[in-house]
Design a protein around this motif. Structure first.
Motif, PDB file in Angstrom:
ATOM      1  N   ARG A  43      33.819  35.523  37.728  1.00 59.30           N
ATOM      2  CA  ARG A  43      34.712  36.663  37.536  1.00 59.30           C
ATOM      3  C   ARG A  43      35.880  36.300  36.634  1.00 59.30           C
ATOM      4  O   ARG A  43      36.319  37.099  35.801  1.00 59.30           O
ATOM      5  N   LEU A  44      36.394  35.067  36.781  1.00 61.19           N
ATOM      6  CA  LEU A  44      37.495  34.616  35.936  1.00 61.19           C
ATOM      7  C   LEU A  44      37.039  34.502  34.487  1.00 61.19           C
ATOM      8  O   LEU A  44      37.750  34.927  33.568  1.00 61.19           O
ATOM      9  N   ALA A  45      35.851  33.935  34.270  1.00 60.00           N
ATOM     10  CA  ALA A  45      35.343  33.793  32.905  1.00 60.00           C
ATOM     11  C   ALA A  45      35.180  35.156  32.247  1.00 60.00           C
ATOM     12  O   ALA A  45      35.528  35.340  31.076  1.00 60.00           O
ATOM     13  N   GLN A  46      34.677  36.119  32.984  1.00 61.63           N
ATOM     14  CA  GLN A  46      34.491  37.470  32.444  1.00 61.63           C
ATOM     15  C   GLN A  46      35.841  38.109  32.110  1.00 61.63           C
ATOM     16  O   GLN A  46      36.005  38.710  31.044  1.00 61.63           O
ATOM     17  N   ALA A  47      36.815  37.963  33.000  1.00 61.62           N
ATOM     18  CA  ALA A  47      38.142  38.539  32.758  1.00 61.62           C
ATOM     19  C   ALA A  47      38.806  37.887  31.553  1.00 61.62           C
ATOM     20  O   ALA A  47      39.461  38.566  30.746  1.00 61.62           O
ATOM     21  N   GLN A  48      38.624  36.575  31.394  1.00 60.73           N
ATOM     22  CA  GLN A  48      39.217  35.882  30.254  1.00 60.73           C
ATOM     23  C   GLN A  48      38.545  36.297  28.944  1.00 60.73           C
ATOM     24  O   GLN A  48      39.214  36.435  27.919  1.00 60.73           O
ATOM     25  N   ARG A  49      37.225  36.516  28.980  1.00 59.35           N
ATOM     26  CA  ARG A  49      36.534  36.978  27.771  1.00 59.35           C
ATOM     27  C   ARG A  49      37.023  38.359  27.364  1.00 59.35           C
ATOM     28  O   ARG A  49      37.260  38.629  26.177  1.00 59.35           O
ATOM     29  N   GLN A  50      37.183  39.245  28.351  1.00 59.34           N
ATOM     30  CA  GLN A  50      37.673  40.592  28.047  1.00 59.34           C
ATOM     31  C   GLN A  50      39.093  40.534  27.489  1.00 59.34           C
ATOM     32  O   GLN A  50      39.438  41.275  26.568  1.00 59.34           O
ATOM     33  N   LEU A  51      39.905  39.631  28.021  1.00 61.66           N
ATOM     34  CA  LEU A  51      41.267  39.480  27.510  1.00 61.66           C
ATOM     35  C   LEU A  51      41.257  38.935  26.084  1.00 61.66           C
ATOM     36  O   LEU A  51      42.034  39.376  25.242  1.00 61.66           O
ATOM     37  N   ALA A  52      40.367  38.002  25.815  1.00 60.78           N
ATOM     38  CA  ALA A  52      40.315  37.388  24.487  1.00 60.78           C
ATOM     39  C   ALA A  52      39.900  38.397  23.419  1.00 60.78           C
ATOM     40  O   ALA A  52      40.253  38.250  22.242  1.00 60.78           O
TER      41      ALA A  52
END
Length: 88
Positions: A43-52
């Motif tokens: 979930r963290l990786a997905q949220a960070q990708r969306q932020l990037a």
């Protein structure tokens, strides 16, 4: 209700922090790593990708994505702290 202190003891236990087990005690007891953290990591990786993907600046969508990533970080931190607190 007042808290009563535990009686003093001379027993000691050695602790080894490892990779395959969270803790191994000198008594032979092994405490496993909590497995719920793997889902949080995805979930963290997905949220960070969306932020990037969001453009840097003052955008509301970037702020929402940043807040979402921060919430996932906070959840991981809280669950880790809670597990260690219950363990000790």
């Amino acid at each position: 209700p007042s808290v009563k202190p535990l009686p003093a003891t001379s027993a000691a236990v050695g602790i080894d922090v490892g990779l395959d087990h969270l803790l191994t005690l000198s008594t032979g007891e092994k405490i496993a790593n909590p497995r719920h953290e793997r889902r949080d990591r995805t979930r963290l990786a997905q949220a960070q990708r969306q932020l990037a993907r969001k453009a840097r600046g003052d955008g509301a969508n970037r702020a929402k994505a940043r807040r979402k990533a921060a919430e996932v970080y906070a959840r991981i931190t809280d669950r880790r702290r809670d597990h260690l607190h219950k363990l000790t």
